[in-house]
Every structure is written in structure tokens, then in C-alpha cells.
Design a protein around this motif. Structure first.
Motif, short mmCIF file in Angstrom:
data_model
loop_
_atom_site.label_atom_id
_atom_site.label_comp_id
_atom_site.label_asym_id
_atom_site.label_seq_id
_atom_site.Cartn_x
_atom_site.Cartn_y
_atom_site.Cartn_z
N TRP A 124 0.80 -1.22 0.00
CA TRP A 124 0.00 0.00 0.00
C TRP A 124 0.84 1.27 0.00
CZ3 TRP A 124 0.25 3.29 4.30
CH2 TRP A 124 0.91 2.76 5.41
N ASP A 164 1.70 2.71 -3.42
CA ASP A 164 0.63 3.30 -4.22
C ASP A 164 0.37 4.72 -3.70
OD1 ASP A 164 -1.60 3.04 -6.20
OD2 ASP A 164 -2.81 3.36 -4.39
N ARG A 170 -8.46 0.35 -4.80
CA ARG A 170 -7.29 0.44 -5.67
C ARG A 170 -6.46 -0.85 -5.68
NH1 ARG A 170 -5.71 4.90 -7.88
NH2 ARG A 170 -3.56 4.14 -7.96
N LEU A 171 -6.29 -1.46 -4.52
CA LEU A 171 -5.36 -2.59 -4.42
C LEU A 171 -6.03 -3.96 -4.43
CD1 LEU A 171 -2.83 -1.23 -1.78
CD2 LEU A 171 -2.79 -1.02 -4.28
#
Length: 237
Positions: free
Chosen positions: A155, A158, A224-225
Motif C-alpha cells: 500500500w 501506491d 485500488r489494491l
């Protein structure tokens, strides 16, 4: 030929389904539900505030030990009520332990204001911890998100996710710092009633506001991940 093609298509579907199931290595987390359970909802505000209000109300009319005893009795009655409603044992006991510890400090020092010392210094500790995590580029909410998801996601690599957790952790730090500043000022002003009011106003309502930012950061990072369906983003293309 038609039967052969049908068998081939079914085989492709089964293979695709298996690979999709493999991609979904992680079920989505119900962040809203978990956060609401952690906060206790509106009833949690009543459970935490009522013993404090009772203590502040009783202090002018009872000896300090008597006011402490009434507050602990109320916390114990609330714990029994929560268990009767089927709530978990530990949160119910936690309320009793917290009130008993605060009352014990007040009884030992002989000062009603010291009933609020644990909360005051816990707020300072929370503000310092959250601020320090920002300085070392390990925002606390990001660490918490990754822990919830098995510590398996990069994380911090990003940018948008890291920024989201910077903002969420900053909100946590400001919330703790605000609670500390208000309560410490009232403590120095020797206002037991003011401390009780501040404890209520800066308790659940302020925590709920901070929680909105934290939930936003959690959901943004998850989207997002991982993705809204639990499948890794890379697997979805």
C-alpha cells in the motif's frame, strides 16, 4: 460437432470459474459494519457517557468515594444490560474496568478532576503516536488497513493510497489532540462539570467524524489494491 463444442465451452467456463475463484483470494471486508461495531453506535455513546455524567452530578452531593461508587454501579448495571441484550462480554466489561480505574485514581488523589486523567493522557498518547507515524511515513491507518488484509499488500507504494492514509491519520491525530487540549484546559481550570461535558461532546461525536475519514481511506485503498469484489486489481486487468 455441436456436442463436442458444448463440452469444450463448458470446460472453458469451468476453467475460467476456477481461475476466478483463485483470484478471489481475499473476501471483502465490511468496513462500515466493523467501524460501527467498534464505535458501538448511538447506544455506545450512552454507555460511555452515562457513568461520567452520573459521577459529575453526584460529586457536589456525595463524598468523592460515594460518587465513584455510584459511577461504578451505573457502569456495572450497563454491563449487565448489555450482556442481557446479547452483546460481547469484553466491551461490556471494558466499560466497568475503565470507570473503576478512573474512579480509583480520583479516590487515591482525593481530586474529582483526576477521574478524567486516564482519558486526558490517553488522548495525548494517541495524538503523539499518530503524528509520529506520519513523520516516519508509516501512517497508522495504513498499517491498520494492511493488518486487516493480512499484511499482504504494498500500500505504501501506491501514491493515492498513501495520501489517503496520510489524511486519515492526520484526522486521527487532530481528533486526539483536540480532545487533549480541551480536557487539559478544563482540568487546569478545575471544572469537573466542564470535564464531564467535554468527555461527552468530544467522545463519540468527534470519534464518529474521524471515523468517516478513516473509512474513506480504507475503502479507497481497498478499491485500488484489491477491488470491490475481493479480487486482486491485477487479476481484473
Amino acid at each position: 460437432m455441436t456436442d463436442h463444442r458444448r463440452v469444450h465451452d463448458l470446460s472453458d467456463e469451468a476453467e475460467h470459474g476456477a481461475s476466478g475463484a483463485t483470484a478471489r483470494t481475499e473476501p471483502p471486508v465490511d468496513l462500515k459494519g466493523e467501524m460501527l461495531r467498534g464505535l458501538g453506535g448511538p447506544s455506545g455513546m450512552v454507555y460511555s457517557a452515562l457513568p461520567v455524567v452520573v459521577f459529575a452530578t453526584a460529586v457536589p452531593f456525595l463524598p468523592l468515594t460515594g460518587a465513584v461508587g455510584v459511577a461504578v454501579a451505573v457502569a456495572l448495571a450497563l454491563a449487565v444490560f448489555r450482556r442481557w441484550r446479547g452483546e460481547d462480554l469484553m466491551p461490556a466489561l471494558g466499560g466497568v474496568i475503565g470507570v473503576a480505574a478512573a474512579g480509583g485514581i480520583a479516590a487515591l488523589t482525593g481530586s474529582a478532576n483526576d477521574f478524567f486523567l486516564i482519558g486526558i493522557w490517553a488522548s495525548l498518547a494517541g495524538a503523539v503516536a499518530a503524528s509520529a507515524s506520519l513523520l516516519v511515513r508509516r501512517p497508522l491507518t495504513g498499517l491498520a488497513w494492511n493488518a486487516v488484509h493480512g499484511n499482504a499488500h504494498p500500500w505504501r507504494g501506491d501514491g493515492p493510497s498513501l495520501l489517503a492514509h496520510d489524511l486519515a491519520t492526520l484526522a486521527v491525530a487532530v481528533g486526539f489532540a483536540g480532545r487533549f487540549a480541551v480536557r487539559q484546559w478544563l482540568y487546569l481550570a478545575d471544572s469537573t462539570t466542564g470535564l464531564a461535558i467535554a468527555d461527552t461532546v468530544t467522545g463519540f461525536p468527534l470519534t464518529a467524524l474521524v471515523a468517516v475519514v478513516v473509512v474513506w481511506a480504507f475503502r479507497r485503498t481497498t478499491k485500488r489494491l484489491i477491488g470491490t469484489d475481493g479480487a486482486p486489481a491485477a487479476a481484473r486487468g
